[in-house]
Motif scaffolding. Structure first.
Motif, PDB file in Angstrom:
ATOM      1  N   PHE A 125     -10.277   6.979  17.692  1.00 33.80           N
ATOM      2  CA  PHE A 125      -9.099   6.143  17.925  1.00 33.80           C
ATOM      3  C   PHE A 125      -8.914   5.149  16.783  1.00 33.80           C
ATOM      4  CE2 PHE A 125      -9.703   7.934  22.045  1.00 33.80           C
ATOM      5  CZ  PHE A 125      -8.505   7.803  22.741  1.00 33.80           C
ATOM      6  N   ALA A 126      -9.997   4.487  16.396  1.00 25.71           N
ATOM      7  CA  ALA A 126      -9.914   3.442  15.375  1.00 25.71           C
ATOM      8  C   ALA A 126      -9.409   3.995  14.044  1.00 25.71           C
ATOM      9  CB  ALA A 126     -11.281   2.784  15.197  1.00 25.71           C
ATOM     10  N   LYS A 127      -9.891   5.177  13.664  1.00 28.68           N
ATOM     11  CA  LYS A 127      -9.491   5.765  12.384  1.00 28.68           C
ATOM     12  C   LYS A 127      -8.043   6.253  12.383  1.00 28.68           C
ATOM     13  CE  LYS A 127     -14.178   7.242  11.131  1.00 28.68           C
ATOM     14  NZ  LYS A 127     -15.078   8.422  10.912  1.00 28.68           N
ATOM     15  N   ALA A 128      -7.455   6.377  13.576  1.00 32.22           N
ATOM     16  CA  ALA A 128      -6.071   6.847  13.684  1.00 32.22           C
ATOM     17  C   ALA A 128      -5.073   5.702  13.721  1.00 32.22           C
ATOM     18  CB  ALA A 128      -5.908   7.703  14.936  1.00 32.22           C
ATOM     19  N   HIS A 129      -5.557   4.466  13.800  1.00 32.34           N
ATOM     20  CA  HIS A 129      -4.672   3.311  13.979  1.00 32.34           C
ATOM     21  C   HIS A 129      -3.700   3.167  12.808  1.00 32.34           C
ATOM     22  CE1 HIS A 129      -3.410  -0.891  14.482  1.00 32.34           C
ATOM     23  NE2 HIS A 129      -3.695  -0.700  15.775  1.00 32.34           N
ATOM     24  N   PRO A 130      -2.471   2.748  13.092  1.00 29.82           N
ATOM     25  CA  PRO A 130      -1.476   2.611  12.026  1.00 29.82           C
ATOM     26  C   PRO A 130      -1.896   1.710  10.872  1.00 29.82           C
ATOM     27  CG  PRO A 130      -0.399   2.519  14.160  1.00 29.82           C
ATOM     28  CD  PRO A 130      -1.873   2.520  14.425  1.00 29.82           C
ATOM     29  N   SER A 131      -2.743   0.735  11.115  1.00 28.90           N
ATOM     30  CA  SER A 131      -3.078  -0.235  10.070  1.00 28.90           C
ATOM     31  C   SER A 131      -4.093   0.270   9.058  1.00 28.90           C
ATOM     32  CB  SER A 131      -3.615  -1.526  10.706  1.00 28.90           C
ATOM     33  OG  SER A 131      -4.846  -1.293  11.357  1.00 28.90           O
ATOM     34  N   VAL A 132      -4.633   1.481   9.259  1.00 28.84           N
ATOM     35  CA  VAL A 132      -5.687   1.971   8.350  1.00 28.84           C
ATOM     36  C   VAL A 132      -5.359   3.338   7.755  1.00 28.84           C
ATOM     37  CG1 VAL A 132      -7.509   0.616   9.451  1.00 28.84           C
ATOM     38  CG2 VAL A 132      -7.032   2.936  10.278  1.00 28.84           C
ATOM     39  N   GLN A 133      -4.087   3.709   7.742  1.00 24.17           N
ATOM     40  CA  GLN A 133      -3.704   5.009   7.198  1.00 24.17           C
ATOM     41  C   GLN A 133      -3.522   4.938   5.674  1.00 24.17           C
ATOM     42  OE1 GLN A 133      -4.019   7.591   9.328  1.00 24.17           O
ATOM     43  NE2 GLN A 133      -4.706   5.822  10.528  1.00 24.17           N
ATOM     44  N   PRO A 134      -3.661   6.069   4.992  1.00 21.33           N
ATOM     45  CA  PRO A 134      -3.492   6.054   3.540  1.00 21.33           C
ATOM     46  C   PRO A 134      -2.121   5.558   3.081  1.00 21.33           C
ATOM     47  CG  PRO A 134      -4.559   8.087   4.233  1.00 21.33           C
ATOM     48  CD  PRO A 134      -4.127   7.382   5.485  1.00 21.33           C
ATOM     49  N   ASP A 135      -1.092   5.771   3.903  1.00 23.19           N
ATOM     50  CA  ASP A 135       0.256   5.338   3.524  1.00 23.19           C
ATOM     51  C   ASP A 135       0.639   3.974   4.109  1.00 23.19           C
ATOM     52  OD1 ASP A 135       0.308   6.562   6.079  1.00 23.19           O
ATOM     53  OD2 ASP A 135       2.443   6.989   5.925  1.00 23.19           O
ATOM     54  N   THR A 136      -0.315   3.288   4.734  1.00 25.70           N
ATOM     55  CA  THR A 136      -0.025   1.958   5.257  1.00 25.70           C
ATOM     56  C   THR A 136       0.211   0.986   4.100  1.00 25.70           C
ATOM     57  OG1 THR A 136      -1.480   2.383   7.150  1.00 25.70           O
ATOM     58  CG2 THR A 136      -0.868   0.094   6.729  1.00 25.70           C
ATOM     59  N   PRO A 137       1.317   0.244   4.106  1.00 29.67           N
ATOM     60  CA  PRO A 137       1.539  -0.746   3.044  1.00 29.67           C
ATOM     61  C   PRO A 137       0.406  -1.771   3.010  1.00 29.67           C
ATOM     62  CG  PRO A 137       3.537  -0.418   4.333  1.00 29.67           C
ATOM     63  CD  PRO A 137       2.436   0.297   5.058  1.00 29.67           C
ATOM     64  N   GLU A 138       0.103  -2.258   1.831  1.00 28.56           N
ATOM     65  CA  GLU A 138      -1.024  -3.181   1.677  1.00 28.56           C
ATOM     66  C   GLU A 138      -0.870  -4.412   2.564  1.00 28.56           C
ATOM     67  OE1 GLU A 138      -4.697  -3.944   0.561  1.00 28.56           O
ATOM     68  OE2 GLU A 138      -3.572  -2.176  -0.135  1.00 28.56           O
ATOM     69  N   THR A 139       0.357  -4.884   2.710  1.00 28.73           N
ATOM     70  CA  THR A 139       0.588  -6.096   3.507  1.00 28.73           C
ATOM     71  C   THR A 139       0.352  -5.862   5.001  1.00 28.73           C
ATOM     72  OG1 THR A 139       2.939  -5.563   3.624  1.00 28.73           O
ATOM     73  CG2 THR A 139       2.227  -7.064   1.876  1.00 28.73           C
ATOM     74  N   MET A 140       0.330  -4.592   5.417  1.00 30.19           N
ATOM     75  CA  MET A 140       0.185  -4.262   6.827  1.00 30.19           C
ATOM     76  C   MET A 140      -1.202  -3.704   7.149  1.00 30.19           C
ATOM     77  SD  MET A 140       3.056  -5.227   7.927  1.00 30.19           S
ATOM     78  CE  MET A 140       2.923  -4.657   9.623  1.00 30.19           C
ATOM     79  N   ARG A 141      -2.069  -3.632   6.152  1.00 32.72           N
ATOM     80  CA  ARG A 141      -3.382  -3.041   6.373  1.00 32.72           C
ATOM     81  C   ARG A 141      -4.282  -3.993   7.140  1.00 32.72           C
ATOM     82  NH1 ARG A 141      -3.721   1.598   3.855  1.00 32.72           N
ATOM     83  NH2 ARG A 141      -5.939   1.778   4.355  1.00 32.72           N
ATOM     84  N   ALA A 142      -5.208  -3.404   7.905  1.00 33.41           N
ATOM     85  CA  ALA A 142      -6.168  -4.203   8.663  1.00 33.41           C
ATOM     86  C   ALA A 142      -7.035  -4.989   7.693  1.00 33.41           C
ATOM     87  CB  ALA A 142      -7.038  -3.291   9.527  1.00 33.41           C
TER      88      ALA A 142
END
Length: 219
Positions: A201-218
């Protein structure tokens, strides 16, 4: 397989969790919803609905709609199962999942927000009230079905994660993004925390995806 995803797509989030739980490898292609990449001719040809996610199987078959994709994965890769073995249990889990995926989430999607903005000219505060209303209504319904039910365990149904939990965590993520206090729904909150402690679940979260913008990353 090729999986078409976008970091903050909650429907894509669901499929990412299922792929992780099943440990099924898939090549990921990112479709930037903010750049209208889902409206390009290439993606429209793949999925005429122009929605995410989509999954292309090894034989070239295009699957669409997150619950249908997850159902395919569960039938094709049965371990671990995402639905209970008994018919009544499966009906309960599907009902919980559908409350989110087919009633709560569709009212929060970008195309609905775009219509509220461009066609109905609703102010930001009105759009925020819209999203909050439908998010809270679904949280309350989930809590009503989960709290005190004999089949509710560590997760929505028993003590192993399944389809209902996959859908629940996405909806709670939408609530957190709206800064909604989860304390009125303690069972939903507990299950969400239990599920998100799992790597799948944790690895699928929107905040940790390769295409997540830097400002939105965990952080």
């Amino acid at each position: 397989m090729q999986f078409f995803s976008f970091w903050r797509s909650l429907a894509s989030f669901r499929v990412r969790i299922a792929l992780n739980l099943k440990q099924v490898p898939a090549e990921v292609s990112f479709v930037d919803l903010d750049a209208d990449a889902h409206r390009t001719d290439a993606y429209r040809k793949l999925n005429p609905q122009m929605a995410l996610p989509a999954l292309v199987t090894d034989d070239g078959t295009v699957l669409f709609q997150s619950l249908a994709i997850i159902d395919y994965l569960d039938e094709t890769y049965p371990d671990p199962p995402l639905l209970p073995a008994d018919a009544l249990g499966r009906a309960r889990v599907r009902g919980l999942a559908l409350m989110v995926a087919c009633e709560g989430h569709p009212l929060l999607t970008p195309r609905v927000r775009r219509y509220l903005d461009r066609e109905l000219d609703l102010r930001d505060s009105q759009q925020s009230a819209w999203r909050r209303h439908w998010t809270v209504e679904t949280l309350a319904a989930l809590e009503g079905h989960l709290a005190g039910h004999k089949a509710t365990g560590q997760f929505c149904h028993g003590d192993a994660p399944g389809l209902a939990d996959i859908c629940l965590v996405g909806h709670v993520t939408a609530a957190v993004n709206q800064q909604i206090n989860l304390s009125p729904w303690p069972t939903v909150k507990r299950i969400h925390e239990t599920a998100m402690a799992l790597p799948a679940f944790a690895k699928a979260h929107p905040s940790v995806q390769p295409d997540t913008p830097e400002t939105m990353r965990a952080k």
